[in-house]
Motif scaffolding. Structure first.
Motif, PDB file in Angstrom:
ATOM      1  N   VAL A 228      33.437  45.112  50.136  1.00 42.06           N
ATOM      2  CA  VAL A 228      34.682  44.416  49.823  1.00 42.06           C
ATOM      3  C   VAL A 228      34.409  42.958  49.522  1.00 42.06           C
ATOM      4  CG1 VAL A 228      36.877  43.670  50.766  1.00 42.06           C
ATOM      5  CG2 VAL A 228      36.103  45.983  51.159  1.00 42.06           C
ATOM      6  N   VAL A 229      34.982  42.455  48.443  1.00 39.38           N
ATOM      7  CA  VAL A 229      34.791  41.078  48.039  1.00 39.38           C
ATOM      8  C   VAL A 229      36.049  40.295  48.353  1.00 39.38           C
ATOM      9  CG1 VAL A 229      34.294  39.558  46.091  1.00 39.38           C
ATOM     10  CG2 VAL A 229      33.286  41.835  46.172  1.00 39.38           C
ATOM     11  N   PRO A 230      35.956  39.114  48.980  1.00 36.05           N
ATOM     12  CA  PRO A 230      37.137  38.340  49.322  1.00 36.05           C
ATOM     13  C   PRO A 230      37.889  37.901  48.077  1.00 36.05           C
ATOM     14  CG  PRO A 230      35.145  37.050  49.655  1.00 36.05           C
ATOM     15  CD  PRO A 230      34.709  38.445  49.345  1.00 36.05           C
ATOM     16  N   ASP A 231      39.246  37.889  48.158  1.00 38.04           N
ATOM     17  CA  ASP A 231      40.030  37.462  47.008  1.00 38.04           C
ATOM     18  C   ASP A 231      40.080  35.940  46.937  1.00 38.04           C
ATOM     19  OD1 ASP A 231      41.863  37.150  49.212  1.00 38.04           O
ATOM     20  OD2 ASP A 231      43.439  36.925  47.706  1.00 38.04           O
ATOM     21  N   ARG A 232      40.633  35.419  45.856  1.00 38.38           N
ATOM     22  CA  ARG A 232      40.592  33.977  45.605  1.00 38.38           C
ATOM     23  C   ARG A 232      41.307  33.190  46.696  1.00 38.38           C
ATOM     24  NH1 ARG A 232      42.567  34.420  41.263  1.00 38.38           N
ATOM     25  NH2 ARG A 232      40.749  34.445  39.896  1.00 38.38           N
ATOM     26  N   ASP A 233      42.508  33.642  47.111  1.00 41.85           N
ATOM     27  CA  ASP A 233      43.253  32.908  48.128  1.00 41.85           C
ATOM     28  C   ASP A 233      42.477  32.826  49.441  1.00 41.85           C
ATOM     29  OD1 ASP A 233      46.586  34.043  47.176  1.00 41.85           O
ATOM     30  OD2 ASP A 233      45.285  32.480  46.362  1.00 41.85           O
ATOM     31  N   ALA A 234      41.846  33.942  49.810  1.00 45.00           N
ATOM     32  CA  ALA A 234      41.065  33.947  51.054  1.00 45.00           C
ATOM     33  C   ALA A 234      39.925  32.953  50.977  1.00 45.00           C
ATOM     34  CB  ALA A 234      40.537  35.357  51.336  1.00 45.00           C
ATOM     35  N   GLY A 235      39.274  32.887  49.808  1.00 41.96           N
ATOM     36  CA  GLY A 235      38.175  31.946  49.633  1.00 41.96           C
ATOM     37  C   GLY A 235      38.632  30.512  49.762  1.00 41.96           C
ATOM     38  N   GLN A 236      39.798  30.203  49.189  1.00 40.53           N
ATOM     39  CA  GLN A 236      40.328  28.847  49.284  1.00 40.53           C
ATOM     40  C   GLN A 236      40.687  28.509  50.726  1.00 40.53           C
ATOM     41  OE1 GLN A 236      43.544  29.003  46.466  1.00 40.53           O
ATOM     42  NE2 GLN A 236      42.231  28.451  44.737  1.00 40.53           N
ATOM     43  N   HIS A 267      29.403  31.268  52.479  1.00 42.37           N
ATOM     44  CA  HIS A 267      30.407  32.283  52.144  1.00 42.37           C
ATOM     45  C   HIS A 267      31.693  31.710  51.554  1.00 42.37           C
ATOM     46  CE1 HIS A 267      27.925  35.266  54.141  1.00 42.37           C
ATOM     47  NE2 HIS A 267      27.797  34.424  55.147  1.00 42.37           N
ATOM     48  N   THR A 268      31.668  30.465  51.098  1.00 36.57           N
ATOM     49  CA  THR A 268      32.883  29.864  50.541  1.00 36.57           C
ATOM     50  C   THR A 268      32.955  29.997  49.025  1.00 36.57           C
ATOM     51  OG1 THR A 268      31.815  27.684  50.383  1.00 36.57           O
ATOM     52  CG2 THR A 268      33.041  28.174  52.403  1.00 36.57           C
ATOM     53  N   ILE A 269      32.059  30.757  48.423  1.00 38.58           N
ATOM     54  CA  ILE A 269      32.107  30.904  46.975  1.00 38.58           C
ATOM     55  C   ILE A 269      33.340  31.704  46.563  1.00 38.58           C
ATOM     56  CG2 ILE A 269      29.603  30.744  46.792  1.00 38.58           C
ATOM     57  CD1 ILE A 269      29.466  33.728  46.414  1.00 38.58           C
ATOM     58  N   SER A 270      33.759  31.536  45.329  1.00 34.41           N
ATOM     59  CA  SER A 270      34.989  32.142  44.835  1.00 34.41           C
ATOM     60  C   SER A 270      34.817  33.615  44.520  1.00 34.41           C
ATOM     61  CB  SER A 270      35.453  31.415  43.580  1.00 34.41           C
ATOM     62  OG  SER A 270      34.526  31.635  42.517  1.00 34.41           O
ATOM     63  N   ALA A 271      35.951  34.293  44.266  1.00 34.70           N
ATOM     64  CA  ALA A 271      35.911  35.709  43.901  1.00 34.70           C
ATOM     65  C   ALA A 271      35.171  35.909  42.585  1.00 34.70           C
ATOM     66  CB  ALA A 271      37.340  36.249  43.793  1.00 34.70           C
ATOM     67  N   GLU A 272      35.353  34.961  41.659  1.00 35.50           N
ATOM     68  CA  GLU A 272      34.658  35.061  40.372  1.00 35.50           C
ATOM     69  C   GLU A 272      33.142  34.996  40.555  1.00 35.50           C
ATOM     70  OE1 GLU A 272      37.168  33.106  40.994  1.00 35.50           O
ATOM     71  OE2 GLU A 272      38.770  33.742  39.622  1.00 35.50           O
ATOM     72  N   TRP A 274      31.503  35.893  43.263  1.00 39.06           N
ATOM     73  CA  TRP A 274      31.083  37.165  43.861  1.00 39.06           C
ATOM     74  C   TRP A 274      30.954  38.231  42.773  1.00 39.06           C
ATOM     75  CZ3 TRP A 274      28.673  37.831  48.096  1.00 39.06           C
ATOM     76  CH2 TRP A 274      28.958  37.088  49.247  1.00 39.06           C
ATOM     77  N   ASP A 275      31.961  38.268  41.875  1.00 44.33           N
ATOM     78  CA  ASP A 275      31.927  39.267  40.801  1.00 44.33           C
ATOM     79  C   ASP A 275      30.682  39.094  39.933  1.00 44.33           C
ATOM     80  OD1 ASP A 275      34.272  40.439  41.591  1.00 44.33           O
ATOM     81  OD2 ASP A 275      35.546  39.250  40.272  1.00 44.33           O
ATOM     82  N   GLU A 276      30.347  37.840  39.634  1.00 50.95           N
ATOM     83  CA  GLU A 276      29.176  37.579  38.791  1.00 50.95           C
ATOM     84  C   GLU A 276      27.891  38.012  39.490  1.00 50.95           C
ATOM     85  OE1 GLU A 276      27.085  33.899  36.289  1.00 50.95           O
ATOM     86  OE2 GLU A 276      28.848  33.535  37.558  1.00 50.95           O
TER      87      GLU A 276
END
Length: 315
Positions: A228-236, A267-272, A274-276
């Motif tokens: 599971v990859v964290p979503d953008r809001d969670a990362g922020q 672990h504060t990187i964005s969802a984008e 993580w996708d990359e």
């Protein structure tokens, strides 16, 4: 806006401090040469929300007026602000003060999540949960709770997962966020439901299995399934929390503290991002990467359990 008001017009009732003011702290403030910050006052009741010690120091100095910032809101929100203010600065509330305040906030804001109340009252979420369990039934809250991000999430995620699975089956083109809004669950949980369906598994985790809770995906057996990859809001949200941690002297000025901050900041990187990372991971390394990711997840889960247990024991 800051204004000056007559000290005699202010009320000091309903303080979150059980034992009242600390006279030594008042005397220390009274001898400070520079002007003290304005106190916060509830406009409709003229009750001091934050700054009782500064008020007493002003009286000790012989002042007739004091600088005030007014708060416009109801009495319950004024108490929440009083607790939050006295947790984040000034003379800190005692543990007993904070637990008592949490109980009162549970009663006045039963829809708030344990984590949200914990962040206001300065105690562990587990301690808030225990206080809530001991509270009368009518204070337990609604079917859902409001989190830091303002979103309502159900206490029982089973129904939300069921709705999400139906939406995914009927409209696979819908985004995680669209489904999350309709099902009243987090995007991370929607992602877990979708991953389970892709693997041919039941979207509802079996009871007692690790990771079956709201918003957390269970670790696939063998360490080869999707993670599971964290979503953008969670990362922020994590970034904002870590920013506060990075400013904490207890962590910044010790070697172990700096090590912890370095690990958490990874672990504060964005969802984008993580996708990359996932998209560019070489296929021949996929199983190894998935295995190591699950191993790291297990390790962090153990860290979380042990830290929460330590907080609960000292609260």
């Amino acid at each position: 806006m800051v204004v000056e008001v007559e000290i005699t017009s202010l009320s000091t009732a309903d303080s979150p401090r059980i034992s009242g003011i600390d006279q030594e702290h008042v005397e220390a403030l009274a001898v400070v040469q520079s002007p003290l910050p304005p106190i916060t006052v509830h406009r409709s009741t003229m009750r001091v929300i934050d700054g009782l010690h500064r008020l007493r120091a002003a009286e000790l100095r012989g002042q007739r007026k004091i600088a005030v910032k007014f708060f416009d809101g109801d009495t319950a929100d004024a108490f929440v602000l009083a607790v939050e203010s006295n947790v984040t600065h000034g003379l800190p509330l005692t543990t007993a003060d904070r637990k008592r305040a949490a109980g009162r906030i549970i009663a006045s804001h039963p829809q708030w999540s344990d984590r949200m109340i914990a962040s206001v009252s300065g105690i562990a979420p587990g301690t808030v949960a225990e206080i809530r369990r001991r509270a009368p039934a009518e204070q337990a809250g609604t079917a859902g709770r409001v989190g830091h991000d303002g979103r309502v999430r159900p206490l029982n995620g089973t129904e939300g997962r069921r709705v999400a699975s139906e939406l995914i089956a009927e409209n696979p083109q819908l985004s995680l966020r669209q489904i999350a809004r309709v099902a009243s669950i987090s995007p991370e949980t929607v992602r877990d439901v979708r991953n389970r369906m892709m693997r041919g598994e039941d979207p509802l985790p079996q009871r007692g299995k690790r990771g079956g809770g709201e918003g957390v995906a269970s670790a696939p057996s063998g360490g080869t399934g999707p993670t599971v990859v964290p979503d953008r809001d969670a990362g922020q949200d994590r970034t904002a929390v870590l920013k506060r941690l990075n400013a904490d002297p207890a962590l910044r000025f010790s070697e172990t503290g700096r090590t912890l901050l370095r690990l958490l900041n990874i672990h504060t990187i964005s969802a984008e991002e993580w996708d990359e990372i996932i998209d560019k991971a070489p296929p021949h390394c996929g199983r190894i990467v998935a295995y190591l990711a699950n191993e790291c997840a297990e390790m962090w889960a153990e860290v979380a359990v042990r830290v929460q247990r330590k907080v609960a024991e000292t609260a």
